[in-house]
Scaffold this motif. Structure first.
Motif, PDB file in Angstrom:
ATOM      1  N   LYS A 179       0.758  -1.212  -0.117  1.00 21.66           N
ATOM      2  CA  LYS A 179      -0.048   0.218  -0.025  1.00 21.66           C
ATOM      3  C   LYS A 179       0.841   1.130  -0.274  1.00 21.66           C
ATOM      4  N   ALA A 180       0.521   2.152  -1.019  1.00 23.20           N
ATOM      5  CA  ALA A 180       1.466   3.143  -1.052  1.00 23.20           C
ATOM      6  C   ALA A 180       1.402   4.130   0.122  1.00 23.20           C
ATOM      7  N   LEU A 181       0.071   4.277   0.734  1.00 23.97           N
ATOM      8  CA  LEU A 181      -0.059   5.170   2.036  1.00 23.97           C
ATOM      9  C   LEU A 181       0.852   4.582   3.154  1.00 23.97           C
ATOM     10  N   GLU A 182       1.073   3.438   3.235  1.00 24.70           N
ATOM     11  CA  GLU A 182       1.973   2.682   4.282  1.00 24.70           C
ATOM     12  C   GLU A 182       3.453   3.071   3.980  1.00 24.70           C
ATOM     13  N   ILE A 183       3.780   2.924   2.878  1.00 24.27           N
ATOM     14  CA  ILE A 183       5.149   3.293   2.445  1.00 24.27           C
ATOM     15  C   ILE A 183       5.658   4.960   2.686  1.00 24.27           C
ATOM     16  N   PHE A 184       4.565   5.873   2.074  1.00 23.04           N
ATOM     17  CA  PHE A 184       4.782   7.195   2.283  1.00 23.04           C
ATOM     18  C   PHE A 184       4.934   7.299   3.992  1.00 23.04           C
ATOM     19  N   SER A 185       3.813   6.848   4.560  1.00 21.88           N
ATOM     20  CA  SER A 185       3.888   7.326   6.195  1.00 21.88           C
ATOM     21  C   SER A 185       5.094   6.724   7.032  1.00 21.88           C
ATOM     22  N   TYR A 186       5.691   5.511   6.379  1.00 17.47           N
ATOM     23  CA  TYR A 186       6.866   4.975   6.962  1.00 17.47           C
ATOM     24  C   TYR A 186       8.078   6.148   6.716  1.00 17.47           C
ATOM     25  N   ALA A 187       8.090   6.683   5.405  1.00 20.39           N
ATOM     26  CA  ALA A 187       9.376   7.342   4.797  1.00 20.39           C
ATOM     27  C   ALA A 187       9.177   8.728   5.898  1.00 20.39           C
ATOM     28  N   LEU A 188       8.030   9.416   6.091  1.00 21.14           N
ATOM     29  CA  LEU A 188       7.538  10.416   6.842  1.00 21.14           C
ATOM     30  C   LEU A 188       7.868  10.090   8.453  1.00 21.14           C
ATOM     31  N   GLN A 189       7.482   9.018   8.870  1.00 22.01           N
ATOM     32  CA  GLN A 189       7.811   8.806  10.280  1.00 22.01           C
ATOM     33  C   GLN A 189       9.310   8.647  10.551  1.00 22.01           C
ATOM     34  N   TYR A 190      10.132   8.039   9.385  1.00 21.75           N
ATOM     35  CA  TYR A 190      11.617   8.159   9.676  1.00 21.75           C
ATOM     36  C   TYR A 190      12.159   9.564   9.853  1.00 21.75           C
ATOM     37  N   PHE A 191      11.872  10.234   8.852  1.00 26.90           N
ATOM     38  CA  PHE A 191      12.165  11.693   9.068  1.00 26.90           C
ATOM     39  C   PHE A 191      11.774  12.188  10.219  1.00 26.90           C
ATOM     40  N   LYS A 192      10.632  12.068  10.856  1.00 34.09           N
ATOM     41  CA  LYS A 192       9.989  12.643  11.950  1.00 34.09           C
ATOM     42  C   LYS A 192      11.191  12.210  13.159  1.00 34.09           C
ATOM     43  N   GLN A 194      14.135  10.935  12.877  1.00 28.21           N
ATOM     44  CA  GLN A 194      15.308  11.510  12.871  1.00 28.21           C
ATOM     45  C   GLN A 194      15.544  13.115  13.243  1.00 28.21           C
ATOM     46  N   ALA A 195      14.550  13.864  12.930  1.00 28.20           N
ATOM     47  CA  ALA A 195      14.477  15.412  13.085  1.00 28.20           C
ATOM     48  C   ALA A 195      14.419  15.544  14.827  1.00 28.20           C
ATOM     49  N   LEU A 196      13.483  14.877  15.397  1.00 26.79           N
ATOM     50  CA  LEU A 196      13.085  15.002  16.776  1.00 26.79           C
ATOM     51  C   LEU A 196      14.329  14.482  17.567  1.00 26.79           C
ATOM     52  N   LYS A 197      15.148  13.238  17.152  1.00 27.65           N
ATOM     53  CA  LYS A 197      16.431  12.870  17.821  1.00 27.65           C
ATOM     54  C   LYS A 197      17.351  13.894  17.685  1.00 27.65           C
ATOM     55  N   GLU A 198      17.645  14.656  16.560  1.00 23.98           N
ATOM     56  CA  GLU A 198      18.666  15.650  16.390  1.00 23.98           C
ATOM     57  C   GLU A 198      18.206  16.973  17.283  1.00 23.98           C
ATOM     58  N   LEU A 199      16.928  17.287  17.254  1.00 25.79           N
ATOM     59  CA  LEU A 199      16.625  18.349  18.066  1.00 25.79           C
ATOM     60  C   LEU A 199      16.690  18.230  19.373  1.00 25.79           C
ATOM     61  N   SER A 200      16.360  16.855  19.821  1.00 29.94           N
ATOM     62  CA  SER A 200      16.654  16.615  21.393  1.00 29.94           C
ATOM     63  C   SER A 200      18.043  16.554  21.802  1.00 29.94           C
ATOM     64  N   ASP A 201      18.879  15.950  20.972  1.00 24.71           N
ATOM     65  CA  ASP A 201      20.294  16.169  21.054  1.00 24.71           C
ATOM     66  C   ASP A 201      20.869  17.456  21.266  1.00 24.71           C
ATOM     67  N   GLN A 202      20.320  18.400  20.217  1.00 24.16           N
ATOM     68  CA  GLN A 202      20.932  19.697  20.494  1.00 24.16           C
ATOM     69  C   GLN A 202      20.253  20.380  21.585  1.00 24.16           C
ATOM     70  N   ALA A 203      19.052  20.075  22.218  1.00 23.48           N
ATOM     71  CA  ALA A 203      18.545  20.812  23.000  1.00 23.48           C
ATOM     72  C   ALA A 203      18.852  20.522  24.487  1.00 23.48           C
ATOM     73  N   GLY A 204      19.435  19.167  24.499  1.00 23.82           N
ATOM     74  CA  GLY A 204      19.942  18.643  25.564  1.00 23.82           C
ATOM     75  C   GLY A 204      18.627  17.937  26.544  1.00 23.82           C
ATOM     76  N   SER A 205      17.528  17.895  25.722  1.00 23.42           N
ATOM     77  CA  SER A 205      16.089  17.163  26.459  1.00 23.42           C
ATOM     78  C   SER A 205      15.279  16.876  25.537  1.00 23.42           C
ATOM     79  N   ASP A 206      14.364  16.189  25.880  1.00 22.18           N
ATOM     80  CA  ASP A 206      13.376  15.556  24.895  1.00 22.18           C
ATOM     81  C   ASP A 206      12.672  16.659  24.195  1.00 22.18           C
ATOM     82  N   PHE A 207      12.490  16.594  22.795  1.00 24.36           N
ATOM     83  CA  PHE A 207      11.836  17.526  22.082  1.00 24.36           C
ATOM     84  C   PHE A 207      10.656  16.941  21.800  1.00 24.36           C
ATOM     85  N   GLU A 208       9.559  17.565  21.910  1.00 20.06           N
ATOM     86  CA  GLU A 208       8.116  17.102  21.844  1.00 20.06           C
ATOM     87  C   GLU A 208       7.627  17.390  20.286  1.00 20.06           C
TER      88      GLU A 208
END
Length: 690
Positions: A179-192, A194-208
């Protein structure tokens, strides 16, 4: 429940011949999207009460400016061939941070982004994305690889699928469907993640996630269902929700590029036109020279992932005056988008002057030509079998081609060598019973030779020939655009997107249009859209006027006029003759629409005793629509308003139901309000579920 309807007067000044008849009834039946049956035929025995003429107000919603506050804007450039993200903290809008460097990468290819490739386990669970997916897949045993689900360049499916739905499938390298919807949402979830982890590392605390405004870029030429599909995938990935839709902006790629280009300083661009010297190179120098210098500058600065965007208008931009026009040519992996913008002063807001055009003329076209060449040499039957039986080796071969493709240039004289994977050579011998070298000799393809190191040796002319069909399509499309009266006085042409790095494309654009306007390429051109998307997320109001891609309206009843209306549309109720299925226009295709613009209509229930009103909304790519049963008219929304809960004495005899459509964003919202009770119902225009 009995059939119900609403009735009102037309207050518009449309060109449509049906418009002068000022009475209509909107049926409550669920209307079909084909021309075979009329939704009004089954209308119940409803009384009709006229309402004084309704009005159209091209108003702006006062709530548009009341933006929710976010700590950071994260933009995801979800490309056909490569993807990435960038972000900026709202307190430091002048700093745009491009994501961390990706693990992996190809020799000769910049890895500022990661390939748009995704790998799922044989059990259909997400495994990896980008270089990690590609490298893991490549290292699998060939028999094991057949069980894994590997997808690449799958974004094009959203452009090429005419009847896109939530159930549309994609095909993995091993031929299995997902299902295309499943693949696109997997890809966007991956970026989400990655980005939240990088922001959390930079902020020194969990980024919501709630602290983030997300921006996802899509081609402007995508049809509405594809844009909505991307939003649905983002909801499924948890970036935002339908209840908090403002957290996610779907940005159009050339608009994002346009926003970034206005900030460019002279040292951040290369001008191809022969009129001006920029970066010490005049137009008489080779196109490649200025670009090579810029690329070297980028390479040296690549370790720094933070780009400073000065809070000023760039020098090129400052030359533009009120009403000046420019073209953004966004040439990516899958599509080329052409957008014409006009400057509105004093704020420098952008107005879309001519609706986005383009087509599937991205750099993938060059890959297809290479595949056709391989089919010519080795046989289509072999290439098809090889892709299925040795999918990982086929990926390797296309990676090898990609790096050589980037080395193609107008003035190149030495040949380009493309390594054939061992399994290609081995499988070909088993399949045909003779060698790859023998196939090349027999093929009569003079410009591709076999080298003893196990490589295909292509002459520069052979490589350039692979580019020609795609580049010719882009130039032809631009020529058509420049012939439009509203595009004739363009001052600048900004060439952006990953394919804009190709010297062959640069030279072709310069040769064809260098005498018509100044041609500008931003440095680090592949990140232009990503940076512009961040700026757009920080200030979404910068785009003030867009062109509506579709005509929108509702299905209504008008008084039947003999000789004017088709006999098959006649409906007689209680002695009154009605013309059914009339398409009443809210807004026309290609009409200018301001951000947040509201179009209002007033209706009244057909019977005072009605408990529910249903209004069906329709769209069409055509402007001259007469009936909701015309070819190409599709239902795209339903407003269902509950009228219970008020005493009959409190409601006026002519109960007003106001219908509003809000335009201007990439999403469109419709609302119905019962004026007597202030009850309202809202709906987003839906192109996937009708």
């Amino acid at each position: 429940m009995e059939s119900v309807g609403v009735y009102g007067f037309c207050g518009c000044k449309a060109k449509n011949k049906m418009k002068c008849d000022s009475r209509w009834e909107i049926t409550a039946e669920t209307a079909p999207t084909s021309a075979y049956s009329s939704p009004a035929r089954s209308l119940g025995d409803t009384g009709i009460t006229p309402l004084s003429p309704s009005h159209i107000v091209n108003d702006t919603d006062p709530n548009v400016s009341e933006q929710q506050t976010f700590l950071v804007v994260v933009a995801i450039d979800f490309g056909t061939t490569s993807s990435g993200y960038a972000y900026s903290f709202t307190k430091e809008p002048e700093c745009i941070h491009v994501m961390r460097r990706w693990e992996g990468g190809d020799p000769g290819v910049s890895n500022q982004k990661t390939p748009t490739t995704i790998l799922l386990t044989p059990e259909r669970k997400f495994h990896s994305f980008g270089y990690a997916a590609r490298d893991f897949y490549h290292d699998l045993d060939p028999n094991e690889a057949k069980q894994w689900l590997y997808l690449e360049k799958f974004k094009m499916k959203l452009h090429t699928t005419g009847d896109l739905t939530m159930d549309t499938d994609l095909t993995a390298a091993n031929g299995k469907k997902l299902k295309a919807l499943e693949i696109f949402s997997y890809a966007l979830q991956y970026f989400k993640e990655q980005a939240l982890k990088e922001l959390s590392d930079q902020a020194g605390s969990d980024f919501e996630n709630s602290d983030v405004r997300w921006v996802i870029t899509v081609p402007a030429i995508w049809k509405q269902p594809a844009k909505q599909f991307m939003r649905q995938a983002a909801y499924q990935a948890g970036l935002a929700s339908p209840e908090n839709s403002e957290q996610l902006i779907i940005a159009l790629e050339p608009e994002a590029a346009s926003i970034y280009c206005r900030k460019l300083r002279l040292h951040q661009m290369i001008e191809l036109s022969s009129k001006t010297v920029v970066n010490g190179y005049s137009g008489s120098d080779t196109v490649g020279a200025g670009f090579a210098q810029a690329k070297e500058h980028i390479r040296r600065n690549r370790q720094s992932r933070t780009f400073l965007v000065e809070n000023v208008i760039g020098e090129i931009w400052s030359e533009l005056e009120e009403g000046d026009k420019y073209v953004v040519v966004d040439s990516g992996g899958g599509t080329v988008d052409l957008t014409v913008h006009q400057i509105r002063l004093p704020e420098g807001h952008l107005k879309e002057l001519y609706k986005a055009t383009g087509g599937p003329y991205g750099s993938l076209g060059v890959d297809y030509e290479f595949e056709k060449l391989l089919c010519k040499i080795f046989g289509e039957d072999f290439i098809e079998q090889f892709k299925i039986k040795r999918p990982a080796a086929w990926v390797d071969l296309m990676i090898a081609f990609e790096s050589r493709k980037r080395a193609a240039a107008p003035d190149r004289t030495n040949p380009l060598n493309i390594t054939l994977p061992f399994s290609f050579i081995d499988y070909y011998k088993k399949f045909r019973g003779h060698s790859v070298e023998h196939a090349l000799r027999k093929s009569n393809v003079d410009f591709v030779k076999w080298s003893s190191q196990g490589m295909l040796r292509m002459s520069p002319d052979a490589m350039n020939a692979l580019f020609k069909p795609t580049i010719d399509s882009i130039i032809e499309h631009l020529r058509d655009l420049f012939q439009k009266p509203e595009v004739s006085t363009v001052k600048f042409l900004f060439l952006v997107g990953g394919f804009a790095e190709a010297p062959l494309l640069q030279q072709a654009v310069q040769a064809a249009f260098g005498d018509k306007c100044r041609i500008i390429i931003p440095q680090d051109v592949g990140l232009t859209i990503l940076k512009g998307a961040v700026l757009f997320g920080l200030d979404p109001a910068v785009i003030k006027v867009r062109r509506s891609p579709l005509t929108y309206g509702v299905g209504v009843l008008n008084r039947y006029v003999e000789g004017k209306h088709p006999p098959e549309k006649l409906l007689v109720k209680d002695g009154t003759r009605w013309c059914t299925d009339v398409f009443d226009k809210f807004i026309s295709a290609d009409q200018s629409v301001a951000l947040g613009e509201l179009v209002k209509r007033s209706y009244t229930p057909a019977k005072p005793s009605q408990l529910v009103i249903v209004i069906n909304i329709y769209s069409s790519e055509h402007d001259n629509v007469s009936f909701i049963t015309d070819p190409g008219v599709k239902k795209c929304g339903t407003l269902r308003l509950d009228l219970t809960g008020t005493s009959s004495t409190a409601v006026p005899a002519r109960r007003e139901i106001q219908t509003l459509m809000q335009f201007g964003d990439t999403e469109i919202k419709a609302t119905a309000v019962d004026i007597a009770t202030s009850k309202s119902v809202k709906v987003g225009i839906d192109f996937l579920n009708y």
